[in-house]
Design an enzyme around this catalytic site. Structure first.
Site, mmCIF file in Angstrom:
data_model
loop_
_atom_site.group_PDB
_atom_site.id
_atom_site.type_symbol
_atom_site.label_atom_id
_atom_site.label_comp_id
_atom_site.label_asym_id
_atom_site.label_seq_id
_atom_site.Cartn_x
_atom_site.Cartn_y
_atom_site.Cartn_z
ATOM 1 N N ASP A 2 12.189 11.904 14.869
ATOM 2 C CA ASP A 2 11.436 12.068 16.114
ATOM 3 C C ASP A 2 10.040 11.451 16.027
ATOM 4 O O ASP A 2 9.427 11.416 14.957
ATOM 5 C CB ASP A 2 11.287 13.555 16.440
ATOM 6 C CG ASP A 2 12.627 14.218 16.698
ATOM 7 O OD1 ASP A 2 13.303 13.800 17.651
ATOM 8 O OD2 ASP A 2 12.987 15.134 15.947
ATOM 9 N N ASN A 4 9.058 8.336 17.591
ATOM 10 C CA ASN A 4 8.920 6.891 17.781
ATOM 11 C C ASN A 4 8.155 6.562 19.055
ATOM 12 O O ASN A 4 7.258 5.703 19.061
ATOM 13 C CB ASN A 4 10.291 6.218 17.833
ATOM 14 C CG ASN A 4 11.036 6.292 16.520
ATOM 15 O OD1 ASN A 4 10.455 6.598 15.480
ATOM 16 N ND2 ASN A 4 12.328 6.025 16.559
ATOM 17 N N ASN A 50 21.080 10.750 24.772
ATOM 18 C CA ASN A 50 20.130 9.646 24.908
ATOM 19 C C ASN A 50 20.558 8.604 25.932
ATOM 20 O O ASN A 50 19.741 7.770 26.345
ATOM 21 C CB ASN A 50 19.907 8.959 23.562
ATOM 22 C CG ASN A 50 19.055 9.757 22.611
ATOM 23 O OD1 ASN A 50 19.105 9.569 21.401
ATOM 24 N ND2 ASN A 50 18.254 10.680 23.134
#
Length: 225
Positions: A2, A4, A50
Site C-alpha cells: 500500500d 503507491n 481494483n
C-alpha cells in the site's frame, strides 16, 4: 503493498509513477527476503476490487505488470526464484495470461524462494472458486473438512503465511488470504510501499520474532522462523 498513490501524490506525480516505484521496491524486497532465508513470499499486486479504479490507472497497471514480467523474468530465473500466480487468471488480457503461464513454467523447478504474485486476487473470490470446484467434484457434505477446503484453494500446495506486513499504516485485512491468514501475525508500518526496503523488512521480522504464537491454545509456541 500500500501507499503507491500517496507516494506519487506527495511528489506531485501521476499515480502510475507510484506504481512504478512500487515495482522497484518489490525488487529490493525479494532480494532482501532471499538474504533473510525466507522461503515463501506472497505479494498483493492487484485485487479483484481494483477493477473499479479509473480505466487509465487499470490499463497502466496491466501494462506495468506485463512489462515487469518481460523485463525481470530472466534475472528472477537465474536467481532461483520460483514464480507463482494466485488469482483469476482467466479474467486478465490474453497477452498477460500467456506471460504469466510462461513465467510459471520457466521457473517451475526453482526453489531458492517461492514468490507468489496475487494479481486479480480476492480472498472471497478464492473461496467462491474453491466451493465451485468442490461441488463440481461431487464431494458429499460430510466429506467437507478444513483440510479439504484448503486443498481446493489457489494456495493448496503452499504453507499458510506466518507474517502479514501492511505498509502505509493500513490496519485492515483487505480481502487478502483471509482463509490462510487465520492465525498469521500482523505487522503494520507507516512506511509507504515505494520507500519500503531491507531495513523495513528486518524490522518486521524482528517484531515477528518477539511474538508468542498460541494458535488458540494456552501453551505458547515461540516464533523462530
Amino acid at each position: 503493498m500500500d501507499g503507491n498513490g500517496r507516494w506519487a501524490a506527495q511528489r506531485h506525480l501521476p499515480r502510475l509513477a507510484g506504481h512504478k516505484a512500487g515495482v522497484a521496491a518489490l525488487r529490493r524486497v525479494v532480494e532482501a527476503a532471499v538474504d533473510e532465508h525466507i522461503e515463501y513470499l506472497s505479494v498483493y499486486a492487484f485485487s479483484t476490487e481494483n477493477w473499479g479504479r479509473p480505466r487509465e490507472e487499470v490499463e497502466g497497471l496491466m501494462r506495468l505488470f506485463w512489462e515487469t514480467i518481460r523485463s525481470d523474468l530472466e534475472k528472477l530465473h537465474r536467481d532461483g526464484v520460483r514464480l507463482r500466480h494466485l488469482g483469476r487468471l482467466q479474467d486478465l488480457p490474453p497477452a498477460i495470461q500467456r506471460a504469466v503461464q510462461e513465467s510459471v513454467e520457466l521457473t517451475r523447478y526453482n526453489n531458492r524462494i517461492h514468490l507468489s504474485v496475487c494479481f486479480n486476487y480476492g480472498g472471497r473470490a478464492e473461496l467462491v472458486d474453491a466451493v465451485r470446484r468442490i461441488i463440481a467434484a461431487g464431494l458429499p457434505p460430510e466429506a467437507i473438512t478444513e483440510e479439504v477446503i484448503s486443498s481446493y484453494l489457489y494456495t493448496h500446495d503452499l504453507p499458510d503465511p506466518d507474517l502479514v506486513v501492511r505498509t502505509a499504516g493500513e490496519m485492515r485485512v483487505s480481502n487478502f488470504l483471509i482463509w490462510q491468514s487465520a492465525y498469521s501475525e500482523y505487522y503494520s508500518t507507516p512506511t509507504l510501499w515505494p520507500d519500503f526496503g531491507r531495513e523495513d523488512l528486518r524490522a518486521a521480522l524482528e517484531s515477528y520474532r518477539q511474538r508468542q504464537r498460541r494458535f488458540g491454545r494456552l501453551t505458547a509456541s515461540p516464533s523462530g522462523r
